[in-house]
Design an enzyme around this catalytic site. Structure first.
Site, short mmCIF file in Angstrom:
data_model
loop_
_atom_site.label_atom_id
_atom_site.label_comp_id
_atom_site.label_asym_id
_atom_site.label_seq_id
_atom_site.Cartn_x
_atom_site.Cartn_y
_atom_site.Cartn_z
CG ASP A 1 5.96 -2.63 10.22
OD1 ASP A 1 6.70 -3.16 9.38
OD2 ASP A 1 5.62 -1.42 10.19
CB THR B 1 -1.65 7.30 -3.42
OG1 THR B 1 -1.03 6.00 -3.48
CG2 THR B 1 -0.73 8.33 -4.04
NE ARG C 1 -2.35 1.18 3.72
CZ ARG C 1 -3.11 1.68 4.67
NH1 ARG C 1 -4.42 1.68 4.53
NH2 ARG C 1 -2.60 2.15 5.77
CG ASP D 1 2.32 -2.06 9.18
OD1 ASP D 1 2.33 -1.19 8.31
OD2 ASP D 1 2.55 -3.28 8.95
C1 PRP Z 1 -1.30 -3.85 4.83
C2 PRP Z 1 -2.24 -5.02 5.07
C3 PRP Z 1 -3.11 -4.99 3.84
C4 PRP Z 1 -3.21 -3.53 3.56
C5 PRP Z 1 -4.55 -3.07 4.05
O1 PRP Z 1 -0.29 -4.23 3.96
O2 PRP Z 1 -1.59 -6.23 5.25
O3 PRP Z 1 -2.54 -5.68 2.73
O4 PRP Z 1 -2.17 -2.87 4.26
O5 PRP Z 1 -4.77 -1.76 3.72
P1 PRP Z 1 -5.85 -1.30 2.63
O6 PRP Z 1 -7.11 -2.07 2.93
O7 PRP Z 1 -5.98 0.16 2.90
O8 PRP Z 1 -5.31 -1.59 1.28
P2 PRP Z 1 0.96 -3.30 3.56
O9 PRP Z 1 0.68 -2.61 2.29
O10 PRP Z 1 1.35 -2.46 4.73
O11 PRP Z 1 2.06 -4.36 3.22
P3 PRP Z 1 2.76 -5.51 4.09
O12 PRP Z 1 1.74 -6.60 4.28
O13 PRP Z 1 3.89 -5.92 3.21
O14 PRP Z 1 3.22 -4.94 5.40
N1 URA Z 2 -2.61 -1.98 7.25
C1 URA Z 2 -2.29 -2.39 8.48
O1 URA Z 2 -1.40 -3.23 8.64
N2 URA Z 2 -2.95 -1.87 9.52
C2 URA Z 2 -3.93 -0.95 9.37
O2 URA Z 2 -4.52 -0.53 10.39
C3 URA Z 2 -4.25 -0.52 8.07
C4 URA Z 2 -3.58 -1.06 7.02
#
Ligand code: PRP
Ligand code: URA
Length: 211
Positions: A205, A110, A106, A202
């Site tokens: 993380d 944006t 994400r 997150d």
């Molecule tokens: C996080 C989560 C989802 C997304 C959710 O991933 O695991 O995939 O954000 O947010 P959204 O509904 O607003 O799209 P991230 O992009 O942080 O990647 P990661 O899993 O690699 O940490």
């Molecule tokens: N992605 C995450 O990991 N946590 C949130 O709260 C939103 C998006």
């Protein structure tokens, strides 16, 4: 708050484990273990109505007709990275499942989803595809993953997450009304950075200890 097509898996064990995951002092090790435990309970609900067929078997006493799963093996489709945290438990419950990896991140400014990897079994159109991601926030990632899987042939999909924001559910159900959603909880709202509140932070993380 009830949404059509959304199942909230509000089992007491799920609720208890989710509370432990939300606490900021929960360690990476515990967070990962809890996510795996919850994933088994979510998988149980998301597969509750799988089609069965009767086959003839021999027990030590007699011949009988007994139920077995019908059709092709299902596909789990984790959205990388955090979706991998749900995959391990699901594969323990359904060891013969296939896996489609959907690499998306994400964009922090944006909040749109950016694809960086995609690899799926070829015959997606003949299989149930269960998309996995712990967090449904804006739903930009979930919507993009489902679109990509549909482009690759998937016709029968479900989405499983741990936490959902009402805004994300509305978008996902609006864009893909054919995709039922299973979640452990629906939280209050998204903040100005697109984070679920109260949430758990997150997910990636917290699973991998990267912050
Ligand atoms: C996080 C989560 C989802 C997304 C959710 O991933 O695991 O995939 O954000 O947010 P959204 O509904 O607003 O799209 P991230 O992009 O942080 O990647 P990661 O899993 O690699 O940490
Ligand atoms: N992605 C995450 O990991 N946590 C949130 O709260 C939103 C998006």
């Amino acid at each position: 708050m009830a949404f059509e097509g959304v199942t909230v898996v509000d089992h007491p064990l799920v609720a208890h484990k989710l509370t432990l995951m939300r606490r900021q002092e929960t360690s990476t090790k515990s967070f990962r273990a809890l996510l795996k435990e919850i994933s088994l309970l979510l998988a149980y609900e998301a597969t509750r109505d799988l089609e069965l067929m009767k086959v003839e078997i021999e027990t030590p006493l007699t011949t009988t007709m007994a139920p077995t799963l019908a059709g092709k093996k299902l596909v789990f489709a984790p959205i990388l990275r955090a979706g991998m945290g749900l995959l391990e438990g699901m594969l323990e419950l359904v060891p013969s499942a296939r896996v489609a990896h959907v690499g998306l991140y994400r964009d922090p400014k944006t909040l749109t989803a950016v694809e960086y990897y995609f690899k799926a079994p070829e015959d997606l159109s003949e299989r149930l595809v269960i998309v996995l991601d712990p967090m449904l926030a804006t739903a930009n990632s979930a919507t993009a993953a489902i679109e990509r899987l549909k482009e690759a042939g998937a016709q029968n999909l479900r989405f499983v997450c741990l936490l959902a924001a009402p805004e994300g559910i509305a978008k996902l159900r609006g864009d893909h009304p054919d995709v039922p959603v299973f979640t452990a909880a629906i939280d209050d709202h998204l903040n100005e950075h697109g984070y679920i509140v109260p949430g758990l932070g997150d997910a990636g993380d917290r699973i991998y200890g990267t912050k």
